[in-house]
Design an enzyme around this catalytic site. Structure first.
Site, PDB file in Angstrom:
ATOM      1  N   LYS A 171      63.149 -96.595 -21.450  1.00  0.00           N
ATOM      2  CA  LYS A 171      64.571 -96.732 -21.775  1.00  0.00           C
ATOM      3  C   LYS A 171      65.334 -96.295 -20.529  1.00  0.00           C
ATOM      4  CE  LYS A 171      68.128 -95.163 -22.866  1.00  0.00           C
ATOM      5  NZ  LYS A 171      69.376 -95.340 -22.094  1.00  0.00           N
ATOM      6  N   GLY A 224      67.073 -86.020 -16.897  1.00  0.00           N
ATOM      7  CA  GLY A 224      68.494 -86.140 -17.211  1.00  0.00           C
ATOM      8  C   GLY A 224      69.089 -84.763 -17.428  1.00  0.00           C
ATOM      9  N   SER A 225      70.055 -84.687 -18.321  1.00  0.00           N
ATOM     10  CA  SER A 225      70.791 -83.435 -18.497  1.00  0.00           C
ATOM     11  C   SER A 225      70.031 -82.452 -19.394  1.00  0.00           C
ATOM     12  CB  SER A 225      72.149 -83.742 -19.125  1.00  0.00           C
ATOM     13  OG  SER A 225      71.960 -84.355 -20.392  1.00  0.00           O
ATOM     14  N   VAL A 228      70.619 -83.190 -23.222  1.00  0.00           N
ATOM     15  CA  VAL A 228      69.798 -84.233 -23.841  1.00  0.00           C
ATOM     16  C   VAL A 228      68.325 -83.806 -23.824  1.00  0.00           C
ATOM     17  CG1 VAL A 228      69.097 -86.658 -23.752  1.00  0.00           C
ATOM     18  CG2 VAL A 228      71.462 -86.050 -23.320  1.00  0.00           C
ATOM     19  N   GLY A 229      67.928 -83.052 -22.784  1.00  0.00           N
ATOM     20  CA  GLY A 229      66.556 -82.529 -22.734  1.00  0.00           C
ATOM     21  C   GLY A 229      66.220 -81.719 -23.976  1.00  0.00           C
ATOM     22  N   GLU A 246      62.577 -83.065 -16.835  1.00  0.00           N
ATOM     23  CA  GLU A 246      63.127 -82.720 -15.520  1.00  0.00           C
ATOM     24  C   GLU A 246      64.649 -82.780 -15.660  1.00  0.00           C
ATOM     25  OE1 GLU A 246      64.960 -82.766 -12.558  1.00  0.00           O
ATOM     26  OE2 GLU A 246      64.042 -84.647 -11.879  1.00  0.00           O
ATOM     27  N   CYS A 280      69.030 -84.406  -8.688  1.00  0.00           N
ATOM     28  CA  CYS A 280      68.655 -83.161  -9.369  1.00  0.00           C
ATOM     29  C   CYS A 280      68.285 -82.090  -8.356  1.00  0.00           C
ATOM     30  CB  CYS A 280      67.505 -83.418 -10.320  1.00  0.00           C
ATOM     31  SG  CYS A 280      66.195 -84.407  -9.580  1.00  0.00           S
ATOM     32  N   GLU A 379      75.717 -77.030 -12.247  1.00  0.00           N
ATOM     33  CA  GLU A 379      75.458 -78.266 -11.506  1.00  0.00           C
ATOM     34  C   GLU A 379      76.711 -79.146 -11.536  1.00  0.00           C
ATOM     35  OE1 GLU A 379      72.555 -80.994 -13.262  1.00  0.00           O
ATOM     36  OE2 GLU A 379      71.538 -81.050 -11.332  1.00  0.00           O
TER      37      GLU A 379
HETATM   38  P1  NAP Z   1      71.984 -87.924 -19.847  1.00  0.00           P
HETATM   39  O1  NAP Z   1      72.846 -88.221 -20.993  1.00  0.00           O
HETATM   40  O2  NAP Z   1      71.046 -86.781 -19.916  1.00  0.00           O
HETATM   41  O3  NAP Z   1      71.163 -89.293 -19.549  1.00  0.00           O
HETATM   42  C1  NAP Z   1      69.843 -89.410 -19.095  1.00  0.00           C
HETATM   43  C2  NAP Z   1      69.084 -90.450 -19.915  1.00  0.00           C
HETATM   44  O4  NAP Z   1      68.964 -90.008 -21.270  1.00  0.00           O
HETATM   45  C3  NAP Z   1      69.783 -91.807 -19.989  1.00  0.00           C
HETATM   46  O5  NAP Z   1      68.807 -92.826 -20.018  1.00  0.00           O
HETATM   47  C4  NAP Z   1      70.504 -91.697 -21.305  1.00  0.00           C
HETATM   48  O6  NAP Z   1      70.847 -92.950 -21.839  1.00  0.00           O
HETATM   49  C5  NAP Z   1      69.483 -90.985 -22.154  1.00  0.00           C
HETATM   50  N1  NAP Z   1      70.018 -90.341 -23.347  1.00  0.00           N
HETATM   51  C6  NAP Z   1      71.281 -89.909 -23.591  1.00  0.00           C
HETATM   52  N2  NAP Z   1      71.378 -89.392 -24.831  1.00  0.00           N
HETATM   53  C7  NAP Z   1      70.158 -89.481 -25.391  1.00  0.00           C
HETATM   54  C8  NAP Z   1      69.609 -89.105 -26.651  1.00  0.00           C
HETATM   55  N3  NAP Z   1      70.353 -88.541 -27.611  1.00  0.00           N
HETATM   56  N4  NAP Z   1      68.296 -89.328 -26.869  1.00  0.00           N
HETATM   57  C9  NAP Z   1      67.519 -89.901 -25.933  1.00  0.00           C
HETATM   58  N5  NAP Z   1      67.988 -90.297 -24.731  1.00  0.00           N
HETATM   59  C10 NAP Z   1      69.283 -90.084 -24.448  1.00  0.00           C
HETATM   60  O7  NAP Z   1      72.833 -87.766 -18.533  1.00  0.00           O
HETATM   61  P2  NAP Z   1      74.291 -88.385 -18.207  1.00  0.00           P
HETATM   62  O8  NAP Z   1      75.210 -88.241 -19.360  1.00  0.00           O
HETATM   63  O9  NAP Z   1      74.055 -89.736 -17.672  1.00  0.00           O
HETATM   64  O10 NAP Z   1      74.760 -87.408 -17.048  1.00  0.00           O
HETATM   65  C11 NAP Z   1      75.290 -86.131 -17.410  1.00  0.00           C
HETATM   66  C12 NAP Z   1      74.766 -85.041 -16.523  1.00  0.00           C
HETATM   67  O11 NAP Z   1      73.336 -85.022 -16.596  1.00  0.00           O
HETATM   68  C13 NAP Z   1      75.034 -85.180 -15.041  1.00  0.00           C
HETATM   69  O12 NAP Z   1      76.289 -84.716 -14.693  1.00  0.00           O
HETATM   70  C14 NAP Z   1      73.944 -84.356 -14.446  1.00  0.00           C
HETATM   71  O13 NAP Z   1      74.305 -83.006 -14.438  1.00  0.00           O
HETATM   72  C15 NAP Z   1      72.793 -84.555 -15.396  1.00  0.00           C
HETATM   73  N6  NAP Z   1      71.825 -85.556 -14.874  1.00  0.00           N
HETATM   74  C16 NAP Z   1      70.710 -85.094 -14.288  1.00  0.00           C
HETATM   75  C17 NAP Z   1      69.809 -85.984 -13.762  1.00  0.00           C
HETATM   76  C18 NAP Z   1      68.561 -85.506 -13.090  1.00  0.00           C
HETATM   77  O14 NAP Z   1      68.034 -86.195 -12.230  1.00  0.00           O
HETATM   78  N7  NAP Z   1      68.038 -84.365 -13.490  1.00  0.00           N
HETATM   79  C19 NAP Z   1      70.032 -87.357 -13.821  1.00  0.00           C
HETATM   80  C20 NAP Z   1      71.189 -87.822 -14.457  1.00  0.00           C
HETATM   81  C21 NAP Z   1      72.073 -86.901 -14.979  1.00  0.00           C
HETATM   82  P3  NAP Z   1      72.311 -93.588 -21.581  1.00  0.00           P
HETATM   83  O15 NAP Z   1      72.779 -93.173 -20.245  1.00  0.00           O
HETATM   84  O16 NAP Z   1      72.012 -95.030 -21.654  1.00  0.00           O
HETATM   85  O17 NAP Z   1      73.161 -93.105 -22.691  1.00  0.00           O
END
Ligand code: NAP
Ligand code: MG
Length: 477
Positions: A171, A224-225, A228-229, A246, A280, A379
């Site tokens: 996904k 990701g965040s 959501v983790g 991660e 990250c 962050e």
């Molecule tokens: P996010 O919501 O954690 O998104 C990461 C992934 O998880 C995306 O594929 C997202 O899908 C998916 N996701 C979101 N909600 C979910 C759920 N309830 N169940 C399963 N999967 C889900 O991150 P973001 O909102 O794009 O960014 C927010 C913050 O996250 C950033 O400001 C940053 O601090 C952090 N982030 C960290 C990394 C990293 O490399 N560690 C990468 C991205 C973001 P959709 O995007 O399609 O909703």
């Protein structure tokens, strides 16, 4: 409209719904993708389950590896095309997009050539017994990928999974999924059997949530965040399956008073500016020994002033922020810093001919940032660097380890004993001495502690993460 890739075929989402994709470069919608939901995830998981029991499971490790290397070669053969897709989708400079596609290929080369080198063990046991430990795939792996390095992350997570004989359901982030769709096509043309790799685009709260909670998924990887983790981990707990997380960082770059500043300063700037700070492992805090604080900060500020933010076509050091929502989040963070009394020490500039409605943020340097300020701990995920002075080694280590995160750090010093002392005291998954490797190094095990997540990806260790041992005890006397 882009379709879902399930069981080796392009299919529309069962609901027929779609999602518009916006360009971070111009703010305009340039494509639509399918809005996969629970029923689509279910079809993808079924296809992966059938694949993992079929032809795929019968392939010798050497043949599986050879196929992955062929996929890597195909990625390189399509380097220009894939880099253009990646740059258009994410807004990152072409030079970085090309590096990301090369990294995608490199993951397939590395894990392809490693597939038949994961040997088992023989355990000396009681007389008359032979004990073997073999490694087996988990089965179906669910991969939830973010938007910051879509191509690299895809390679990082699926190449070791496939090398160990798993089948994958991916996904991608709906904000950047174009490269993964084209990749799936190339992998199939290279000979990947149907159902081994499935891509379900859609929203996280629909497709992502359905994948992480699907009862027939055996392992989940997520980048990701932290928020959501937590949801992913809770979903994995319900089904008693393993997850690798991660979740980002607030990575420190420690500069001691004997550091070679000619080498340190450009690396320090590069570590935060790369991908507009949306990394990250971005080096988002520079911790500087107090007696050289002024000198270091002056030199870092000089470099910040030369930085250009612009579109992939312009000669820029960094691109736009991925979405309007992220742009607002980063801008609000900066506004909050200003309102709290912090003054920027230096800012980058906009490149010429900046598209009007793109999501551009100038790289910004703040310092000295008070240790209890949110900029010292949280962050930003944007091109914002926080400078903080420290007294001595103990103070530097306490400061470096003083956030909820622990992912990557760098140590700049010419003192060999100090390099080792500090590297061992840092809490995190990677420490770079007199260099910085944000995001790089397919061969280098990577992962975090605490809020940065757990589990290890990259390197040979990922092959262990994506497989299970089985102990076979044979009594022959
Ligand atoms: P996010 O919501 O954690 O998104 C990461 C992934 O998880 C995306 O594929 C997202 O899908 C998916 N996701 C979101 N909600 C979910 C759920 N309830 N169940 C399963 N999967 C889900 O991150 P973001 O909102 O794009 O960014 C927010 C913050 O996250 C950033 O400001 C940053 O601090 C952090 N982030 C960290 C990394 C990293 O490399 N560690 C990468 C991205 C973001 P959709 O995007 O399609 O909703
Ligand atoms: Mg996009």
């Amino acid at each position: 409209m882009e379709k879902l890739f399930i069981d080796g075929k392009w299919v529309v989402a069962v609901s027929g719904d779609s999602i518009p994709v916006y360009s971070p470069i111009t703010g305009d919608s340039f494509a639509t993708i399918s809005r996969g939901k629970e029923e689509d995830v279910d079809l993808a998981v079924k296809a992966a389950r059938t694949a993992v029991k079929g032809e795929w499971s019968k392939l010798a490790a050497t043949d599986r590896g050879r196929l992955l290397m062929k996929i890597g070669q195909s990625v390189l053969d399509h380097l220009d095309e894939l880099a253009e897709i990646e740059a258009k989708d994410t807004g990152k400079p072409m030079s970085l997009a090309r590096k990301d596609i090369q990294a995608l290929a490199r993951y397939f080369e590395f894990y392809g050539s490693a597939a038949d080198k994961v040997h088992g063990q023989v355990i000396p046991y009681m007389t008359g017994y032979a004990v073997d430990i073999i490694r087996e795939p988990y089965g179906v792996v669910g991969h939830i990928i973010p938007w910051n390095y879509p191509a690299q992350m895809l390679g990082r997570t699926i190449a070791p999974a496939l090398a160990m004989g798993n089948a994958s359901v991916v996904k991608p982030a709906e904000d950047a999924c174009m490269t993964s769709l084209r990749f799936a096509e190339l992998a199939t043309e290279a000979g990947l059997p149907s159902g081994v790799l499935n891509i379900v685009t859609g929203y996280g709260y629909e497709a992502g949530s359905a994948l992480s909670s699907h009862p027939d998924v055996n392992m989940i990887t997520f980048t990701g965040s932290p928020q959501v983790g937590t949801l992913i981990q809770a979903a994995a707990a319900q089904n008693h399956v393993k997850c690798v997380l991660e979740l980002g960082g607030k990575c420190p770059q420690l500069v001691f008073n004997d550091a070679d500043l000619d080498k340190a300063v450009p690396a320090i700037v590069g570590a935060i500016v790369q991908n507009s700070g949306q990394t990250c492992s971005a080096g988002s805090r520079v911790l500087i020994q107090e007696d050289i604080y002024d000198e270091v900060i002056t030199r870092v500020a000089e470099q910040f002033k030369t930085l250009r933010v612009g579109s992939p076509e312009s000669a820029s050091d960094c691109g736009p922020i991925i979405t309007h929502a992220q742009f607002k989040r980063v801008q609000e963070f900066i506004d909050d810093c200003l309102a709290s009394g912090l003054t920027p020490l230096a800012e980058g500039k906009y490149a010429n001919n900046l598209p009007e409605n793109g999501y551009y943020i100038k790289p910004t340097l703040f310092g000295p940032v008070p240790r209890d300020h949110r900029l010292a701990k949280e962050e930003v995920f944007g091109p914002v660097l926080a400078a903080i002075p420290f007294k001595d080694e103990d103070d530097a280590v306490a400061l470096a380890n003083g956030t909820d995160y622990g992912l990557v750090a760098s140590v700049w010093t010419e003192n060999g004993a100090r390099q080792q002392r500090i590297a061992r005291k840092i809490e995190g998954g990677q420490v770079f001495i007199n260099c910085y490797g944000a995001g790089g190094g397919v061969e280098l095990p990577f992962g975090g502690v605490r809020k940065s997540g757990h589990g290890r990806e990259k390197g040979f260790l990922a092959l262990e993460e994506f497989s299970l041992t089985k102990t076979i005890v044979h009594h022959y006397e």
